[in-house]
Design a protein around this motif. Structure first.
Motif, short mmCIF file in Angstrom:
data_model
loop_
_atom_site.label_atom_id
_atom_site.label_comp_id
_atom_site.label_asym_id
_atom_site.label_seq_id
_atom_site.Cartn_x
_atom_site.Cartn_y
_atom_site.Cartn_z
N PHE A 127 4.04 -13.12 4.51
CA PHE A 127 3.17 -13.59 3.42
C PHE A 127 4.02 -13.68 2.16
O PHE A 127 5.11 -13.10 2.06
N LYS A 128 3.50 -14.42 1.18
CA LYS A 128 4.24 -14.62 -0.07
C LYS A 128 3.88 -13.59 -1.13
O LYS A 128 4.73 -13.18 -1.92
N HIS A 129 2.60 -13.21 -1.16
CA HIS A 129 2.16 -12.33 -2.23
C HIS A 129 1.24 -11.23 -1.72
O HIS A 129 0.33 -11.47 -0.92
N LEU A 130 1.47 -10.03 -2.24
CA LEU A 130 0.63 -8.87 -1.98
C LEU A 130 0.12 -8.36 -3.33
O LEU A 130 0.90 -7.99 -4.20
N SER A 131 -1.19 -8.37 -3.49
CA SER A 131 -1.79 -8.00 -4.78
C SER A 131 -2.09 -6.50 -4.84
O SER A 131 -2.61 -5.92 -3.89
N LEU A 148 2.43 2.22 0.48
CA LEU A 148 3.66 1.49 0.78
C LEU A 148 4.82 2.46 0.98
O LEU A 148 5.66 2.25 1.87
N ASP A 149 4.88 3.51 0.18
CA ASP A 149 5.92 4.53 0.36
C ASP A 149 5.78 5.20 1.73
O ASP A 149 6.77 5.42 2.44
N LYS A 150 4.56 5.52 2.08
CA LYS A 150 4.29 6.21 3.35
C LYS A 150 4.71 5.35 4.54
O LYS A 150 5.21 5.86 5.56
N LEU A 151 4.54 4.04 4.40
CA LEU A 151 4.90 3.12 5.48
C LEU A 151 6.37 2.71 5.43
O LEU A 151 6.83 1.98 6.32
N GLY A 152 7.08 3.13 4.39
CA GLY A 152 8.48 2.75 4.24
C GLY A 152 8.69 1.30 3.88
O GLY A 152 9.73 0.71 4.19
N ALA A 156 11.09 -3.27 0.73
CA ALA A 156 11.02 -4.56 1.44
C ALA A 156 10.00 -5.50 0.80
O ALA A 156 10.19 -6.72 0.81
N LEU A 157 8.92 -4.94 0.26
CA LEU A 157 7.85 -5.79 -0.27
C LEU A 157 7.84 -5.88 -1.80
O LEU A 157 6.96 -6.54 -2.36
N ARG A 158 8.80 -5.26 -2.45
CA ARG A 158 8.80 -5.24 -3.92
C ARG A 158 8.73 -6.64 -4.53
O ARG A 158 8.01 -6.89 -5.49
N GLY A 159 9.48 -7.57 -3.96
CA GLY A 159 9.52 -8.92 -4.50
C GLY A 159 8.26 -9.74 -4.24
O GLY A 159 8.09 -10.82 -4.82
N LYS A 160 7.37 -9.23 -3.37
CA LYS A 160 6.14 -9.95 -3.06
C LYS A 160 4.93 -9.44 -3.86
O LYS A 160 3.86 -10.04 -3.79
N LEU A 161 5.11 -8.34 -4.60
CA LEU A 161 3.98 -7.73 -5.30
C LEU A 161 3.56 -8.56 -6.51
O LEU A 161 4.40 -9.03 -7.29
#
Length: 250
Positions: A127-131, A148-152, A156-161
């Motif tokens: 996906f492109k964006h996570l809100s 997100l921390d718990k899932l590690g 990886a997803l910082r740029g999609k937030l």
């Protein structure tokens, strides 16, 4: 009826048409509790004869406004720490703080088939964006970062937030399609025992710190019967029924 209200972000004026002797209470309400408060307010007004004027927004922003003299009389926060800080700063009525709800976090997509009730789509990252809501101002945003921390997945997803100013805006990003999915308050998509639209993963409660939401009477409401009446009503069975119907626990 919507009307302007100094120091607030958005205001819902709910007018009681009964006794002219009724008192008015000005309430700052965490954005995640918008729908429950909209359901509670007319019932409170019918039961008590008082008028309720509510402003909805981010808990952190309300904290700043209250410290700067905003004339709110009752504060329904999205956490327990912010009312606690106000209490320690002498800005609340002693002994009035209590937990009115415990919130739930959900990963939600407006698309009916996007999520399968698990974190699989989140882990796949297709996906492109996570809100999420701003974690510095909104407790639900902070909870999202904990998941997100718990899932590690934080790096990886910082740029999609994409961050909403509050949980309402975070939800709008997803519902409008600007983000394929996002972490929102369960109460925003849950009604009468189920997720009411789209698809979701209801995040297990052990993946983030409990979102205890506290209410408190602020100093401007110390001598206002309507403020005391609202707190009493929120502790009662009718309010509890409404609160639980939106996915909160008590």
């Amino acid at each position: 009826m919507l009307k302007p209200f100094k120091h607030s972000l958005l205001v819902l004026g709910l007018v009681f048409a009964g006794s002219t002797l009724a008192d008015e209470v000005k309430v700052a309400v965490a954005a995640n509790f918008t729908a429950p408060m909209q359901a509670i307010a007319p019932e409170f007004e019918k039961a008590t004869g008082h008028k309720l004027v509510a402003a909805f927004g981010a808990t952190g922003q309300f904290y700043a406004q209250i410290r700067n003299g905003a004339p709110f009389e009752v504060f329904l926060a999205a956490d327990d720490s912010t009312p606690g800080k106000l209490e320690s700063e002498g800005l609340t009525v002693e002994g009035s703080r209590f937990t009115y709800a415990i919130g739930g976090l959900v990963l939600w997509s407006a698309a009916a088939d996007y999520l399968d009730g698990s974190a699989a789509a989140l882990k796949a990252g297709q996906f492109k964006h996570l809100s999420i809501a701003n974690p510095k101002a909104a407790p639900y945003g902070l909870a999202a970062t904990q998941v997100l921390d718990k899932l590690g997945l934080s790096e990886a997803l910082r740029g999609k937030l994409v961050e909403g100013q509050n949980i309402t805006q975070a939800h709008q990003f997803v519902s409008s399609g600007n983000a394929e999915l996002g972490f929102v308050a369960l109460s925003q998509v849950y009604k009468d025992g189920k997720v009411s639209s789209g698809s979701a993963w209801i995040v297990p409660g052990d993946m983030y710190e409990p979102i205890k939401q506290d209410a408190v009477i602020l100093k401007p409401g110390a001598n206002n019967p309507a403020a005391s009446a609202l707190v009493d009503y929120l502790k009662g069975p009718e309010a509890a029924r409404i609160i639980e119907s939106f996915g909160y626990t008590l």
